[in-house]
Design an enzyme around this catalytic site. Structure first.
Site, PDB file in Angstrom:
ATOM      1  N   GLN A  61      35.490  -4.087 -53.959  1.00 52.94           N
ATOM      2  CA  GLN A  61      34.094  -4.487 -53.779  1.00 52.94           C
ATOM      3  C   GLN A  61      33.579  -4.035 -52.418  1.00 52.94           C
ATOM      4  OE1 GLN A  61      34.179  -8.759 -54.268  1.00 52.94           O
ATOM      5  NE2 GLN A  61      34.952  -9.128 -52.209  1.00 52.94           N
ATOM      6  N   HIS A  63      43.956 -17.966 -56.149  1.00 57.62           N
ATOM      7  CA  HIS A  63      43.154 -17.839 -57.372  1.00 57.62           C
ATOM      8  C   HIS A  63      43.505 -16.555 -58.113  1.00 57.62           C
ATOM      9  CE1 HIS A  63      39.649 -17.651 -60.040  1.00 57.62           C
ATOM     10  NE2 HIS A  63      39.490 -16.411 -59.611  1.00 57.62           N
ATOM     11  N   GLU A  64      43.599 -15.450 -57.375  1.00 59.06           N
ATOM     12  CA  GLU A  64      43.886 -14.164 -58.016  1.00 59.06           C
ATOM     13  C   GLU A  64      45.270 -14.160 -58.662  1.00 59.06           C
ATOM     14  OE1 GLU A  64      41.795 -11.447 -58.477  1.00 59.06           O
ATOM     15  OE2 GLU A  64      40.360 -12.981 -57.869  1.00 59.06           O
ATOM     16  N   LYS A  68      45.197 -16.876 -61.763  1.00 59.05           N
ATOM     17  CA  LYS A  68      44.364 -16.472 -62.905  1.00 59.05           C
ATOM     18  C   LYS A  68      44.817 -15.152 -63.507  1.00 59.05           C
ATOM     19  CE  LYS A  68      39.632 -15.609 -64.445  1.00 59.05           C
ATOM     20  NZ  LYS A  68      38.183 -15.603 -64.101  1.00 59.05           N
ATOM     21  N   HIS A  69      45.102 -14.176 -62.653  1.00 60.57           N
ATOM     22  CA  HIS A  69      45.397 -12.824 -63.144  1.00 60.57           C
ATOM     23  C   HIS A  69      46.867 -12.428 -63.009  1.00 60.57           C
ATOM     24  CE1 HIS A  69      41.081 -12.129 -63.494  1.00 60.57           C
ATOM     25  NE2 HIS A  69      40.934 -12.530 -62.243  1.00 60.57           N
ATOM     26  N   HIS A 107      39.184  -6.797 -54.633  1.00 59.68           N
ATOM     27  CA  HIS A 107      38.838  -8.024 -55.342  1.00 59.68           C
ATOM     28  C   HIS A 107      40.042  -8.490 -56.151  1.00 59.68           C
ATOM     29  CE1 HIS A 107      35.776 -10.482 -57.945  1.00 59.68           C
ATOM     30  NE2 HIS A 107      36.830 -11.173 -57.596  1.00 59.68           N
ATOM     31  N   PHE A 129      41.661 -17.667 -51.969  1.00 60.21           N
ATOM     32  CA  PHE A 129      41.276 -16.497 -52.759  1.00 60.21           C
ATOM     33  C   PHE A 129      42.513 -15.856 -53.398  1.00 60.21           C
ATOM     34  CE2 PHE A 129      39.411 -11.933 -52.324  1.00 60.21           C
ATOM     35  CZ  PHE A 129      39.079 -11.906 -53.663  1.00 60.21           C
TER      36      PHE A 129
END
Length: 225
Positions: free
Chosen positions: A33, A113-114, A117-118, A60, A110
């Site tokens: 990003q 979360h990454e 989630k991924h 990102h 952050f």
């Protein structure tokens, strides 16, 4: 006999759970990003506690996807982010993968979360350490700002055609990118995120099986940062 059946049923349950957690996937989206576009919106942004990031594209995420356009997420709730796994690459994470969300942070929220989630959906290929290392290596491999500047496309608040941005990145990487735009407070379409596709090893760029919808105008602003 009953004991054997009990053990067998337990093993089958564990296999099913493992299959859910370690889902196969077809490819990754590697997403970078532009911080100028992230910050130049009504929502604005907050710089990390380490200070204003460099005027460069930042990571990102690295997101597992399926060829049909769907994607897995939050595949293993038991696999929580462990900062000790990346303790020796924190400085690289802060440089190349900073958080611009508010309130200002050190990036841990952050990155957590990454991963959760991924990253947990890629555990069949990459453990937590490998996931973050692979993503950092992709950032070094794909220097978007240098590629765009070489084509005369600068973060100078000027407008460039979407085709020229796409062509420059394709020329520089060998692969067609997906371009995502957002809007500034004046409703200008601006260069926000660039998607490139990566094989399931997390190492090699590939041609995307499908690209996200761009939501960009024919001309796109490349905002200063």
């Amino acid at each position: 006999m009953k004991l054997n059946l009990f053990i067998l049923s337990k093993l089958l349950i564990l296999q099913c759970i493992s299959a859910v957690y370690l889902q196969d996937f077809d490819f990754f989206y590697f997403v970078q990003q532009w911080p100028g576009a992230y910050c130049d919106t009504k929502q604005s942004c907050c710089y990390p506690k380490t200070g204003k990031p460099a005027a460069d594209f930042s990571i990102h995420g690295l997101w597992p996807n399926y060829n049909d356009g769907s994607w897995p997420s939050n595949c293993n709730p038991d696999s929580v982010f462990d900062k000790s796994q990346i303790s020796d690459i924190i400085s690289n994470m802060e440089k190349d993968w900073p958080s611009l969300s508010c309130p200002s942070s050190n990036g841990m929220r952050f990155w957590s979360h990454e991963w959760e989630k991924h990253g947990t959906c890629a555990e069949s290929e990459l453990d937590q350490r490998e996931y973050f290392e692979a993503t950092l290596k992709l950032k070094q491999k794909v220097n978007l700002l240098r590629i765009l500047k070489k084509a005369g496309i600068e973060p100078d608040d000027e407008f460039y055609t979407l085709n020229s941005i796409t062509d420059a990145i394709k020329e520089g990487t060998g692969f067609t990118p997906g371009i995502e735009c957002n809007r500034d407070s004046a409703h200008n379409s601006q260069l926000y995120q660039v998607y490139l596709c990566v094989d399931t090893s997390g190492s090699n760029l590939i041609e995307c099986p499908l690209l996200p919808k761009s939501k960009c105008g024919e001309k796109v602003q490349f905002p200063k940062f």
